[in-house]
Design a protein around this motif. Structure first.
Motif: not given
Ligand code: FAD
Length: 330
Positions: A74-103
């Motif tokens: 049950k892993a949510d897999i996104r193939e062909e998705t390059t992550v360009k950056d990430f943000r750390l907050s007190e709650k957790g992590v936000t991944l910022i892909p080159v295309d598409g919505e942050p995760v």
């Protein structure tokens, strides 16, 4: 560029089984035949390993089998998705892909290989404790020249600093690789010399020294995990090549990558249910060291010094085999 195939140790095969990965697709045939040679091929010895040395690993089908097992879990897999950056907050992590919505996620397991960009952002550092170069060349054999059983030739003592070469010979192709601390031109020269020696001694069916001249050199952080103070960042753990989890002696990286990831997964599972998740993440540093350090560290002997014994004393031949393929100490 990684070669399209390589080897996975017996321990890797066991772990794949535990993880429910379809072994038939993940791994190829067992490699039962191993021969050690000295640098000029005048001496040889065959270690007894009480089972296969390793298994042929075809990178594409191996990756596909892992993705399939992860989907099943049950892993949510996104193939062909390059992550360009990430943000750390007190709650957790936000991944910022080159295309598409942050995760959004609670934890980050960084497994991005040897690229240092994101590691530094976590405030961590993978030291290059030895300037190891790994270079290899793979060749499809002409039809009609099919090789019967997959096998390894391990050429020891190619330089004075623990460098070695390995020829992995499968049914229809073979790969010759060199691991050395020598600089580029010397490393290429070593690879070409080994290719020539292998062909002259009928260990491989063709001399591929000309192709070896153009081999790409990769720098691997072999054994670097051992020299790191920490693999834990805020909400984050480093695993695989990103954390320097590569065996110092054999440069095996696939099993240590899976092993470190399994320990990380167990810890994250525990942290997710705890009131102080960061405290639980911190336990990664001691847990991987307890489980993996003996496997990752250099065999506690000077291989150069032991070479004459490896080619004359069966017990030492067997110990060298177990050190290289099974992660034992000499
Ligand atoms: C020439 C050579 C031969 C080798 N042969 C063997 C062998 O036979 N057996 C063995 O055990 N080991 C071998 N190794 C070592 C082995 O390949 C590595 O140790 C292993 O692949 C590490 O796995 P990993 O998942 O940590 O990193 P990788 O396999 O490097 O995977 C990292 C992944 O992260 C992705 N990624 C990186 N950045 C981003 C981003 N920003 N966004 C999205 N995705 C990203 C990459 O595309 C890649 O798919 C070899 C290494 C080399 C160089």
């Amino acid at each position: 560029m990684r070669p399209s195939w390589g080897w996975a140790s017996r321990s890797a095969a066991e772990l794949l089984g535990e993880l429910g990965v379809d072994m038939k697709n993940a791994l190829g045939p067992a490699i039962d035949e191993v021969t050690f040679y000295n640098a000029d091929f005048s001496k040889s010895a065959v270690p007894n390993l009480d089972g296969p040395a390793a298994y042929v690993l075809r990178r594409e089908s191996f990756d596909e089998a892992l993705v399939k097992a992860a989907r099943k879990a049950k892993a949510d897999i996104r193939e062909e998705t390059t992550v360009k950056d990430f943000r750390l907050s007190e709650k957790g992590v936000t991944l910022i892909p080159v295309d598409g919505e942050p995760v959004e996620g609670r934890f980050l397991v960084l497994a991005t290989g040897v690229h240092p960009t994101f590691i530094a952002k976590l405030g961590l550092h993978v030291p290059s404790i030895a300037e190891w170069s790994v270079l290899s060349v793979t060749h499809k054999v002409k039809s009609g020249a099919k090789i019967k059983n997959p096998r390894f030739a391990l050429i020891l003592g190619i330089d004075r600093a623990g460098g070695y070469a390995i020829a992995a010979v499968a049914e229809d192709e073979f790969t010759v690789g060199v691991a050395t601390t020598a600089e580029r031109s010397v490393a290429i020269g070593l690879l070409m010399q080994v290719c020539r020696g292998l062909a002259e001694n009928d260990i491989v069916p063709e001399d591929i020294a000309p192709q070896a001249a153009g081999a790409q050199i990769m720098h691997g952080p072999a054994g670097a995990a051992m020299a790191m103070d920490s693999h834990v960042g805020k909400h984050a753990l480093l695993v695989g090549d990103a954390g320097g989890f590569i065996s110092s002696g054999s440069h095996e990286g696939i099993y240590p990558a899976m092993w470190s990831a399994r320990i990380a997964a167990d810890i994250i599972h525990e942290a997710a249910d705890d009131q102080h998740p960061q405290d639980i993440l911190q336990t990664f540093d001691s847990k991987w060291r307890i489980e993996m350090a003996d496997y990752l560290r250099m065999p506690n002997s000077d291989i150069q010094f032991l070479l004459p014994l490896i080619f004359s004393n069966q017990t030492m031949t067997d110990r060298m085999g177990a050190a290289f393929f099974l992660g034992h100490n000499m």
